[in-house]
Design a protein around this motif. Structure first.
Motif, mmCIF file in Angstrom:
data_model
loop_
_atom_site.group_PDB
_atom_site.id
_atom_site.type_symbol
_atom_site.label_atom_id
_atom_site.label_comp_id
_atom_site.label_asym_id
_atom_site.label_seq_id
_atom_site.Cartn_x
_atom_site.Cartn_y
_atom_site.Cartn_z
ATOM 1 N N GLY A 82 -74.880 53.043 -15.952
ATOM 2 C CA GLY A 82 -75.504 54.294 -15.520
ATOM 3 C C GLY A 82 -75.372 55.357 -16.586
ATOM 4 N N TYR A 83 -75.691 56.577 -16.206
ATOM 5 C CA TYR A 83 -75.586 57.721 -17.126
ATOM 6 C C TYR A 83 -75.536 58.958 -16.253
ATOM 7 C CZ TYR A 83 -80.465 57.445 -15.886
ATOM 8 O OH TYR A 83 -81.617 57.344 -15.148
ATOM 9 N N TYR A 84 -74.928 60.002 -16.778
ATOM 10 C CA TYR A 84 -74.884 61.244 -16.017
ATOM 11 C C TYR A 84 -76.265 61.898 -16.068
ATOM 12 C CZ TYR A 84 -69.957 60.246 -16.192
ATOM 13 O OH TYR A 84 -68.747 59.611 -16.061
ATOM 14 N N PRO A 85 -76.707 62.473 -14.933
ATOM 15 C CA PRO A 85 -78.109 62.907 -14.839
ATOM 16 C C PRO A 85 -78.533 63.944 -15.858
ATOM 17 C CG PRO A 85 -76.832 63.607 -12.925
ATOM 18 C CD PRO A 85 -75.975 62.674 -13.684
ATOM 19 N N GLU A 86 -77.575 64.727 -16.353
ATOM 20 C CA GLU A 86 -77.958 65.797 -17.280
ATOM 21 C C GLU A 86 -78.087 65.290 -18.721
ATOM 22 O OE1 GLU A 86 -75.124 65.503 -15.692
ATOM 23 O OE2 GLU A 86 -73.397 65.928 -16.967
ATOM 24 N N PHE A 87 -77.789 64.023 -18.950
ATOM 25 C CA PHE A 87 -77.748 63.498 -20.317
ATOM 26 C C PHE A 87 -79.132 63.259 -20.923
ATOM 27 C CE2 PHE A 87 -73.307 61.337 -20.421
ATOM 28 C CZ PHE A 87 -72.748 62.548 -20.785
ATOM 29 N N THR A 88 -79.261 63.670 -22.196
ATOM 30 C CA THR A 88 -80.393 63.224 -23.010
ATOM 31 C C THR A 88 -79.877 62.032 -23.831
ATOM 32 O OG1 THR A 88 -79.741 64.610 -24.866
ATOM 33 C CG2 THR A 88 -81.247 65.595 -23.253
ATOM 34 N N PHE A 92 -75.922 61.627 -24.541
ATOM 35 C CA PHE A 92 -75.270 60.385 -24.073
ATOM 36 C C PHE A 92 -74.501 59.729 -25.221
ATOM 37 C CE2 PHE A 92 -75.632 55.688 -23.572
ATOM 38 C CZ PHE A 92 -74.867 55.527 -22.428
ATOM 39 N N LEU A 93 -75.136 59.633 -26.381
ATOM 40 C CA LEU A 93 -74.477 59.002 -27.528
ATOM 41 C C LEU A 93 -73.308 59.855 -28.032
ATOM 42 C CD1 LEU A 93 -77.391 57.386 -29.575
ATOM 43 C CD2 LEU A 93 -75.845 56.310 -27.964
ATOM 44 N N HIS A 94 -73.482 61.173 -27.998
ATOM 45 C CA HIS A 94 -72.363 62.051 -28.399
ATOM 46 C C HIS A 94 -71.174 61.864 -27.457
ATOM 47 C CE1 HIS A 94 -74.998 65.099 -30.805
ATOM 48 N NE2 HIS A 94 -74.677 64.028 -31.503
ATOM 49 N N TYR A 95 -71.480 61.759 -26.164
ATOM 50 C CA TYR A 95 -70.402 61.566 -25.172
ATOM 51 C C TYR A 95 -69.684 60.246 -25.427
ATOM 52 C CZ TYR A 95 -68.123 60.662 -20.681
ATOM 53 O OH TYR A 95 -67.198 60.347 -19.716
ATOM 54 N N SER A 121 -85.720 57.881 -31.856
ATOM 55 C CA SER A 121 -85.587 59.212 -32.486
ATOM 56 C C SER A 121 -86.544 60.236 -31.889
ATOM 57 C CB SER A 121 -85.859 59.120 -33.985
ATOM 58 O OG SER A 121 -84.906 58.300 -34.576
ATOM 59 N N GLU A 122 -87.749 59.775 -31.562
ATOM 60 C CA GLU A 122 -88.758 60.724 -31.071
ATOM 61 C C GLU A 122 -88.438 61.262 -29.679
ATOM 62 O OE1 GLU A 122 -92.659 59.104 -31.452
ATOM 63 O OE2 GLU A 122 -92.444 58.892 -33.618
ATOM 64 N N VAL A 123 -87.614 60.505 -28.936
ATOM 65 C CA VAL A 123 -87.290 60.961 -27.574
ATOM 66 C C VAL A 123 -85.811 61.356 -27.475
ATOM 67 C CG1 VAL A 123 -89.098 59.685 -26.365
ATOM 68 C CG2 VAL A 123 -86.937 58.551 -26.890
ATOM 69 N N ALA A 124 -85.232 61.665 -28.625
ATOM 70 C CA ALA A 124 -83.794 61.957 -28.684
ATOM 71 C C ALA A 124 -83.385 63.092 -27.752
ATOM 72 C CB ALA A 124 -83.405 62.296 -30.117
ATOM 73 N N LYS A 125 -84.262 64.072 -27.570
ATOM 74 C CA LYS A 125 -83.901 65.246 -26.759
ATOM 75 C C LYS A 125 -84.377 65.113 -25.314
ATOM 76 C CE LYS A 125 -82.163 67.497 -30.256
ATOM 77 N NZ LYS A 125 -80.707 67.457 -30.357
ATOM 78 N N LYS A 126 -84.962 63.967 -24.982
ATOM 79 C CA LYS A 126 -85.473 63.820 -23.607
ATOM 80 C C LYS A 126 -84.387 63.284 -22.689
ATOM 81 C CE LYS A 126 -90.350 63.686 -24.039
ATOM 82 N NZ LYS A 126 -91.552 62.904 -24.133
ATOM 83 N N PHE A 131 -86.678 57.768 -19.040
ATOM 84 C CA PHE A 131 -86.850 56.586 -19.893
ATOM 85 C C PHE A 131 -87.284 55.355 -19.086
ATOM 86 C CE2 PHE A 131 -83.846 57.601 -23.735
ATOM 87 C CZ PHE A 131 -84.534 58.785 -23.926
ATOM 88 N N SER A 132 -87.995 54.464 -19.747
ATOM 89 C CA SER A 132 -88.333 53.167 -19.131
ATOM 90 C C SER A 132 -87.099 52.262 -19.222
ATOM 91 C CB SER A 132 -89.486 52.530 -19.888
ATOM 92 O OG SER A 132 -89.047 52.155 -21.185
ATOM 93 N N GLY A 133 -87.159 51.134 -18.517
ATOM 94 C CA GLY A 133 -86.036 50.189 -18.533
ATOM 95 C C GLY A 133 -85.705 49.726 -19.951
ATOM 96 N N GLY A 134 -86.750 49.435 -20.740
ATOM 97 C CA GLY A 134 -86.547 48.965 -22.114
ATOM 98 C C GLY A 134 -85.883 50.020 -22.987
ATOM 99 N N MET A 135 -86.280 51.281 -22.775
ATOM 100 C CA MET A 135 -85.694 52.373 -23.576
ATOM 101 C C MET A 135 -84.216 52.543 -23.231
ATOM 102 S SD MET A 135 -88.883 54.938 -23.200
ATOM 103 C CE MET A 135 -88.473 56.367 -24.169
ATOM 104 N N LYS A 136 -83.888 52.430 -21.936
ATOM 105 C CA LYS A 136 -82.479 52.539 -21.522
ATOM 106 C C LYS A 136 -81.670 51.396 -22.137
ATOM 107 C CE LYS A 136 -83.416 54.773 -17.137
ATOM 108 N NZ LYS A 136 -83.776 54.493 -15.770
#
Lengths: 295, 235
Positions: A82-88, A92-95, A121-126, A131-136
């Motif tokens: 999972g991931y915390y809802p506020e994460f971009t 997420f990677l910084h955490y 990289s293009e969706v780094a701030k989203k 995200f789609s399943g593949g992106m996650k």
């Protein structure tokens, strides 16, 4: 670099999920193959120190799995996370980098580099929730690489990736396997066939096969057959043997209305009159160990 | 002579292409980058505490100061006391958010494992709450006519009831549903503080018991954190 599993066992009441598994893994990519419930995830969780074994031990270069030094050398991607809802993607990677002990500066550099590697990289701030399943899945792979791990354990990493992403991922894993231990489990046999140097076949909590692809395929050499039969015979054969492939035989007059079967015999005797042996592959091996007859 | 050397160096640079780096990636991968300290890890976690925690503490202090300004002391202490279980609930939800958002497995595999993360969250939230509690206790003490100990007991018994029972539930049942139990406990504690008046001596005894209970459950949470997640992973 050596990861040693010594008589590793996990028992839940009456069920033995992992049964005295002993392995020595060196540098390279290892593919873990097994049906659902074979014990793959339990084995991987014990190798990551997430589950306490009932018996046995796991050590990397002499360091026990329970120690922080071991986890410092580990990259893990679970099957579901999972991931915390506020994460971009970036936060997420910084955490995750903060939990892996990276400094702020190093975390920034690695995050940018890995987002590029997994084409995010293009969706780094989203927000991740968009995200789609593949992106996650790609983000999960990126987090596992943050600490430049010496041991990389990936549980079903290619699930949800489209063919193009899968090929890209396979190439990435191949590169990573050059200087670390990579263990990946998947149901997609072709992934293992393409990138794994060694294959571990797991069934009922035990490693029943362990070796290079060619080496473990010798078990079914001469047992894989293809034959063209009519529908009635096809039904009869699929009750007796595990069938790897079944399709219409072809456009020629001779084969019109007939069925081509690819099946595995338990011995080297042809299952029917016109059966011919064909070169074996990992799909055949999977069906040999885990396939069921259409009874 | 010196000038000639410089000139030769300059011309050499233009005459030959530098060789392409060999095994640069492997070399970079082999480097040990500096790692953060434990204090650095804890400090980094401050950024990942949700805003609602800071808001709850600020709101609490703001409400107390505003209440004192407009309502005076009278029955105001029990209102603050009834609000505190909700502050406790916000803190517990934050500590247990790995469970709510299915992050526990990933977090357990990191160098600073789940027990470290929980300890860091408890420390940060505890420190923020402590500052807020000191401010409101000091503010309420002035002119309330109550002694410090009776005031603390009256204010914080519902808070401690929430923390003790919620942590007790979390330590034994690692399921998302447990968080609803925690919410129920905080509402109950809040309602009890508003509706029931207990003898002062009994209340003091209860306070001491709950203080020990909270301390015990916190220690249990930190010590067994990874082990108990083991159980949740088998489901």
């Amino acid at each position: 670099m050596e990861l040693i599993l010594d008589r590793l066992t996990k028992q839940y009441k009456n069920k033995i999920a992992v049964d005295k598994v002993s392995l020595t893994l060196g540098q390279g990519v290892y593919g873990l193959l097994g049906a659902n419930g074979a014990g793959k995830t339990t084995l991987m969780r014990m190798m990551c120190g997430l589950l306490d074994p009932t018996g046995g031990e796991v050590k990397f270069n002499g360091i026990d799995v329970s120690r922080a030094e071991y986890r410092d050398a580990l990259g893990y991607m679970p099957q579901h996370f999972g991931y915390y809802p506020e994460f971009t993607a970036t936060s997420f990677l910084h955490y995750m980098a903060s939990l892996k002990g990276l400094t702020k500066q190093r975390s920034k550099e690695k995050t940018a580099e890995l987002l590029e590697t997994v084409s995010l990289s293009e969706v780094a701030k989203k927000k991740i929730k968009t995200f789609s399943g593949g992106m996650k899945q790609r983000l999960g792979i990126a987090q596992s690489l943050l600490n430049n791990p010496k041991i990389l354990i990936l549980d079903e990493p290619t699930a949800g990736l489209d063919p193009k992403e899968r090929i890209k991922f396979r190439n990435l894993i191949s590169r990573l396997g050059a200087d670390r231990i990579v263990l990946l489990s998947t149901h997609i046999v072709s992934d293992i066939e393409n990138i794994a140097k060694f294959v571990l076949v797991m069934k009922d909590g035990q490693i029943i096969q362990n070796g290079g692809v060619d080496e473990i395929l010798t078990d079914i050499r001469g047992k894989v057959f293809e034959c063209v039969v009519d529908d009635a015979q096809a039904a009869e054969l699929s009750q007796k043997f595990p069938v790897v492939n079944i399709r219409a035989a072809g456009p020629s007059e001779e084969h019109a209305g007939k069925t081509l079967l690819r099946l595995i015999a338990s011995d080297n005797n042809p299952p029917c009159e016109n059966a011919e042996t064909v070169p074996e592959n990992l799909d055949d091996l999977y069906m040999y160990y885990f396939g069921e007859r259409n009874e | 002579m010196k000038h000639d050397n410089r000139s030769i160096k300059k011309h050499l640079k233009t005459a030959f292409d530098p060789p392409a780096p060999m095994k640069k990636d492997a070399f970079l991968a082999s480097l040990n980058y500096p790692r953060t300290t434990y204090f650095g890890f804890v400090a980094a976690q401050v950024r990942y505490i949700r805003k609602r925690i800071w808001c709850a503490s600020f709101l609490l202090v703001g409400l107390v100061l505003a209440g004192l300004a407009y309502l005076g002391h009278g029955n105001f202490i029990w209102i603050v006391s009834a609000f505190l279980p909700l502050v406790a609930l916000a803190g517990i939800m934050e500590v247990a958010k790995s469970l709510s958002y299915n992050m526990a497995e990933l977090e357990m595999s990191c160098k600073y494992s789940l027990s470290d993360i929980v300890l860091a969250r408890l420390g940060i939230i505890g420190a923020v709450n402590a500052v807020a509690f000191i401010v409101i206790t000091a503010a309420l003490l002035r002119g309330s006519g109550m002694g410090l100990i009776p005031l603390i007991v009256q204010l914080f018994t519902p808070y401690l009831l929430t923390t003790t029972l919620s942590l007790f539930s979390l330590n034994r049942f690692r399921m998302r549903g447990t968080l609803y139990v925690c919410a129920g406990v905080s509402c109950l504690a809040s309602a009890l503080s508003a509706g029931i008046h207990i003898n002062e001596t009994v209340l003091m005894g209860l306070f001491a018991l709950l203080l020990l209970g909270t301390a015990r459950e916190i220690i249990k949470l930190i010590r067994t954190e990874d082990g108990i997640w083991n159980l949740s992973l088998t489901a």
